[in-house]
Motif scaffolding. Sequence first.
Motif, PDB file in Angstrom:
ATOM      1  N   ARG A 185      -5.620   6.982   3.545  1.00 47.57           N
ATOM      2  CA  ARG A 185      -6.035   6.115   2.444  1.00 47.57           C
ATOM      3  C   ARG A 185      -7.087   5.107   2.913  1.00 47.57           C
ATOM      4  O   ARG A 185      -8.076   4.866   2.217  1.00 47.57           O
ATOM      5  CB  ARG A 185      -4.820   5.375   1.878  1.00 47.57           C
ATOM      6  N   TRP A 186      -6.876   4.521   4.093  1.00 45.17           N
ATOM      7  CA  TRP A 186      -7.826   3.528   4.608  1.00 45.17           C
ATOM      8  C   TRP A 186      -9.199   4.154   4.829  1.00 45.17           C
ATOM      9  O   TRP A 186     -10.225   3.551   4.523  1.00 45.17           O
ATOM     10  CB  TRP A 186      -7.291   2.925   5.897  1.00 45.17           C
ATOM     11  N   LYS A 187      -9.214   5.382   5.345  1.00 45.61           N
ATOM     12  CA  LYS A 187     -10.492   6.054   5.567  1.00 45.61           C
ATOM     13  C   LYS A 187     -11.170   6.398   4.241  1.00 45.61           C
ATOM     14  O   LYS A 187     -12.392   6.266   4.100  1.00 45.61           O
ATOM     15  CB  LYS A 187     -10.288   7.312   6.408  1.00 45.61           C
ATOM     16  N   GLU A 188     -10.387   6.841   3.265  1.00 46.85           N
ATOM     17  CA  GLU A 188     -10.949   7.163   1.955  1.00 46.85           C
ATOM     18  C   GLU A 188     -11.568   5.938   1.297  1.00 46.85           C
ATOM     19  O   GLU A 188     -12.556   6.042   0.562  1.00 46.85           O
ATOM     20  CB  GLU A 188      -9.867   7.753   1.048  1.00 46.85           C
ATOM     21  N   ARG A 189     -10.980   4.786   1.574  1.00 51.06           N
ATOM     22  CA  ARG A 189     -11.493   3.540   0.991  1.00 51.06           C
ATOM     23  C   ARG A 189     -12.659   2.966   1.786  1.00 51.06           C
ATOM     24  O   ARG A 189     -13.209   1.934   1.417  1.00 51.06           O
ATOM     25  CB  ARG A 189     -10.363   2.509   0.915  1.00 51.06           C
TER      26      ARG A 189
ATOM     27  N   GLU B 211       0.824  -1.205   0.000  1.00 47.82           N
ATOM     28  CA  GLU B 211       0.000   0.000   0.000  1.00 47.82           C
ATOM     29  C   GLU B 211       0.860   1.257   0.000  1.00 47.82           C
ATOM     30  O   GLU B 211       0.547   2.250  -0.669  1.00 47.82           O
ATOM     31  CB  GLU B 211      -0.918  -0.015   1.216  1.00 47.82           C
TER      32      GLU B 211
ATOM     33  N   ILE C 105     -12.581   1.813   4.895  1.00 45.07           N
ATOM     34  CA  ILE C 105     -12.207   0.747   5.821  1.00 45.07           C
ATOM     35  C   ILE C 105     -12.764   1.073   7.202  1.00 45.07           C
ATOM     36  O   ILE C 105     -12.643   2.201   7.685  1.00 45.07           O
ATOM     37  CB  ILE C 105     -10.673   0.588   5.894  1.00 45.07           C
TER      38      ILE C 105
END
Length: 298
Positions: free
Chosen positions: A61-65, A36, A67
């Motif tokens: 990135r995790w929040k945007e996806r 990642e 998760i």
Amino acid sequence: MDALGSSLKRMTDRVSEGSFATRANRTRGLQAIARELRKLGYELPAATSLKPKHVTALIRRWKERGIQDPTIRNRLGWVRWWAEHINKRSLLPRSNDNFGLAKRSRYSGNRARRADPELLDKIRDPRIRLALTLKAAFGLRREEALKFRPSASDKGDYLALVPSTTKGGRYREIPIIHPKQRKLLEEVRRLAGSGSLIPDGVSYRAYLQRYKSETRRAGIGRAHGLRHGYAQWRYLVLTGWRCPAAGGPTVEFMIARDAARDRAARLQIARELGHGRLDVTDTYLGRRYAAHVRLAAG
């Protein structure tokens, strides 16, 4: 595998702390994080190159996806392990609150189970029956119970669990305080001898599949509720009253002396279960405070 992935692989191979499942999950998780970071444009030459900006980018990135917060917390646990083993423990704050993650809701009802005869009679394999009884009598995890070696761990008045068999690689001690515990240990010793409950010549992976098959057939799944039952029994022994999950009082209904005893008991039980934080005991014992009461300091 790029330079960072190779560096992380060498690190996870070198550090043998934790159970088989813990190490395998950690290795897979860190390799996914390395991939990642590369997608985010960070070409880290080695594991030691980790910086706060990389953690921030990962969380963003995790929040945007989309998760979920519990999954992000698990991933941050791997990142913390990574930071600790490159001597950058201060790279991440001790709490996830700084990352804007929702607080974990731990209590989801009383899941405690007892190792009753009618439950154990459904298990055909005597070694797996003893493993389930160990979970109930000492709060062991599944892998810990299957790999338990009485010749190495039984110290007379306590059990010593070595890091190579425990989740997170935490050494811990569990007291032997009841005659039924001593009787169980003698049964395990007679069957296992100087070994564990895994038969000679059988790998842990292979025997784990046997365990899963037996417990599924008996309708008890992973039997994690047996660990809950141990925690609730220990709470009763340590305090003299039932925990909230079993109908006992929460802290706001206790005098100061009893509230202190509740806290001390939870800390002791957390250590015996292989955890390091007070709030983890909410899962096993119920919340210290009623849901409508704002959590006070301490």
